[in-house]
Design an enzyme around this catalytic site. Sequence first.
Site, short mmCIF file in Angstrom:
data_model
loop_
_atom_site.label_atom_id
_atom_site.label_comp_id
_atom_site.label_asym_id
_atom_site.label_seq_id
_atom_site.Cartn_x
_atom_site.Cartn_y
_atom_site.Cartn_z
N ASP A 10 0.88 -1.15 0.00
CA ASP A 10 0.00 0.00 0.00
C ASP A 10 0.93 1.21 0.00
OD1 ASP A 10 -3.14 0.71 1.71
OD2 ASP A 10 -2.04 1.80 0.16
C1 GLC Z 1 -4.32 4.38 -0.14
C2 GLC Z 1 -5.22 3.18 0.08
C3 GLC Z 1 -5.18 2.20 -1.04
C4 GLC Z 1 -4.95 2.93 -2.35
C5 GLC Z 1 -3.56 3.50 -2.31
C6 GLC Z 1 -3.25 4.35 -3.53
O1 GLC Z 1 -3.77 4.81 1.05
O2 GLC Z 1 -5.07 2.50 1.31
O3 GLC Z 1 -6.42 1.49 -1.04
O4 GLC Z 1 -5.09 2.04 -3.45
O5 GLC Z 1 -3.33 4.27 -1.14
O6 GLC Z 1 -4.04 5.49 -3.54
#
Ligand code: GLC
Length: 746
Positions: A227
């Site tokens: 993430d």
């Molecule tokens: C965010 C989310 C994730 C997302 C990623 C990119 O913090 O937790 O679901 O795809 O970052 O935006």
Amino acid sequence: MSVDIKKLISQLTLEEKAALCTGETAWTTVPVERLGIPSIWVSDGPHGLRKTPIMAAETSIPATCFPTASAQAATWDVDLVQTIGQALGDECIAQSVDVVLGPGNNMKRTPLCGRNFEYYSEDPFLGGEMAAALINGVQSKGVGTSLKHFATNNQEYQRMTISAEMDERTLREIYLAGFERAVKKGKPWTVMCSYNRLRGTHASQNRYLLTDILKNEWGYEGFIVSDWGAVHDRVAALQAGLDLEMPGPQKFRVQRVVTAVQKGELDLAVLDAAVERILKIVFKAAETPKGKVTLDVDGHHALARKIASEAIVLLKNEGGILPLKNIKRLAVIGKASKEPYFQGGGSSHINPTKVDIPFDELKKLAGSMELLYADGDTMQPGLNQPMIDEAVKVAAQADVALLYIALPPFKESEGIDRPDIDLTDHQVALIKAVSAKQPRCVVILNNGSAVAVGEWINGVAAVLEAWMMGQAGGGAIADVLFGKVNPSGHLSETFPIKLSDTPATINYPGENGKVNYGEGLFIGYRYYDAKAMGVQFPFGYGLSYTTFEFKNLRVSSEKFRDVDGLKVSVDVTNSGAVAGAAVVQLYVHDEKSELVRPVKELKGFAKVMLQPGETRTVNIALDERAFAYYHPRHHQWVTESGAFEILIGKSAGEIVLRHTVQMESTQQRTAMLDRDSTLLDWMNHPRGNEIIKPLIEQAMKNLPADTPIPDWAKDLPMEVVLMWFANQSLTKAPEEMIEDLLALTR
Ligand code: GLC
């Protein structure tokens, strides 16, 4: 175009390999032009594209905002969810996106989780089926997905640091089972690790999660992406199995990886393995030409409307007030009817191609009906009595009053958890005031997860749960209100009477850096069943404008082996006057098991559209896993021979058919003996029994030959048996002796 990945890896420099394992930008991977390695573009997700040139930019490129996951799951229609995936895939191709960052499939452990609108269910079977359907839809177009957030990310509170603490069965049977189903049925190109810790180790460097389970046990062949900002130690993450760190660029981390290999801290083979997984997907993505098609705005908008209408759950319909008919004046109350609330905040927030205005959509279908309007609710904090008074006045002038009630953004979004499961005080006061004056009142809810409705629901005639319905939700609500669509949504999560009834209450949100999943397996309906506790609306609940009869439950065999599985058939009849879709839910109850199990668990479902009077047979196949549970001592899913009850329900709270079958386990397994193993465990263990037989005979040599071993003795830990009954023959202390005996069993 087949590319020799291994050859490419042999041609890459160490620096290039390290660079490939970290993003070039927030949304792209690193290209290596000299070797013809392209970059790929990843983009949120999960219910529409949020393609932005830079991190966290608000104005992403316009895309279709479909209903969010909690709405999708409420359709209980895997084929329909697969079409969302196909449409998403087409939009990715039009916008030159190679991987869409979704679906999110974390379990709804508590309705307070701010991101529950992005997740499917409290049940891993339903969640896994929905996630697999979306993945298959998107990937059928040659575009990738990113199943997220792996794993145990079930709250937003301290999401980047908190450690989820749970036993192995809870982890396997609840928090991983939905991911396992999605990985095996969908084969997502990528899996996104979560921010949080599991048992003290960040998911981004949790080898047990990423390698032992996901890659080795489940045979996952794609790559694992972090993430955004979830990596804390890049070398440890690579060693744990995390292939790609996002976002990039991270020049210091790339250098750290290079140095680690040069110093021998990181095995080059580990880096090569990560590069290999990434390159396989990069070249797979490159096989799909992008950017040469245009977005089918109207077609996808229509699809979004169809899905939203199928997701709407009819929670109450007193006196058949719905669908609306024979009405001269209709009061429309609530700012949400003019400024619809159709998606959540955070990374999933989309810039929609177009938005249905609920009020306008009503007008299109209202014919000669006169529409009155009052703001009623502007989704702001605080109570506005004049606004309520105005709404009551307008409602009193009409034959029926519609109340559009949307949970405001400050109550539900990524990054924060909900403070409660209530509507705002103003909204509750408004509903009570209007329905007191105008009992022919219909409440239409827009929210991402369960809300408490007990304070006002008895005073209103009907309630529609319309969820975060996507950009075409306004039209979908009108379709259902006027009967163009017969509602067929069913809850994918329980609506409790009050927050303190919910299973996670005692332990949420955790403290001192840890959150204990003390309720274990018992989340959602599993908990309410175990406690025999009443709820407002049970998992699987949903009404229709028609009625259905389920009858004639039959099975492929009364006795069957686990490996053969079981086929279950049910006849469903539309016994009402209008066409409609029924959802048949199949739960399994294990009548006797060595370890505790939930009373029942969802193991199959099917949605079937029926004309009035029509009967169709629904067939549901149950495989071995439908009867198994995870045994921590055996470190595997086990089946135990015995009686199982097949339950057919209209919801978890309404089981209408039952049938008991006998399942024979063909598993040849022996429990791993350990220091706590009892005499009975040793007697049931083939090798263990051989070892202790002479000791038992020695201990009982002065008793009559057929003296049975008393049950109380069989329940003693073997170490105590040695101490009490075999001490004369011991050659060392019991605590040392038991270790020697255990070693002989391994
Ligand atoms: C965010 C989310 C994730 C997302 C990623 C990119 O913090 O937790 O679901 O795809 O970052 O935006």
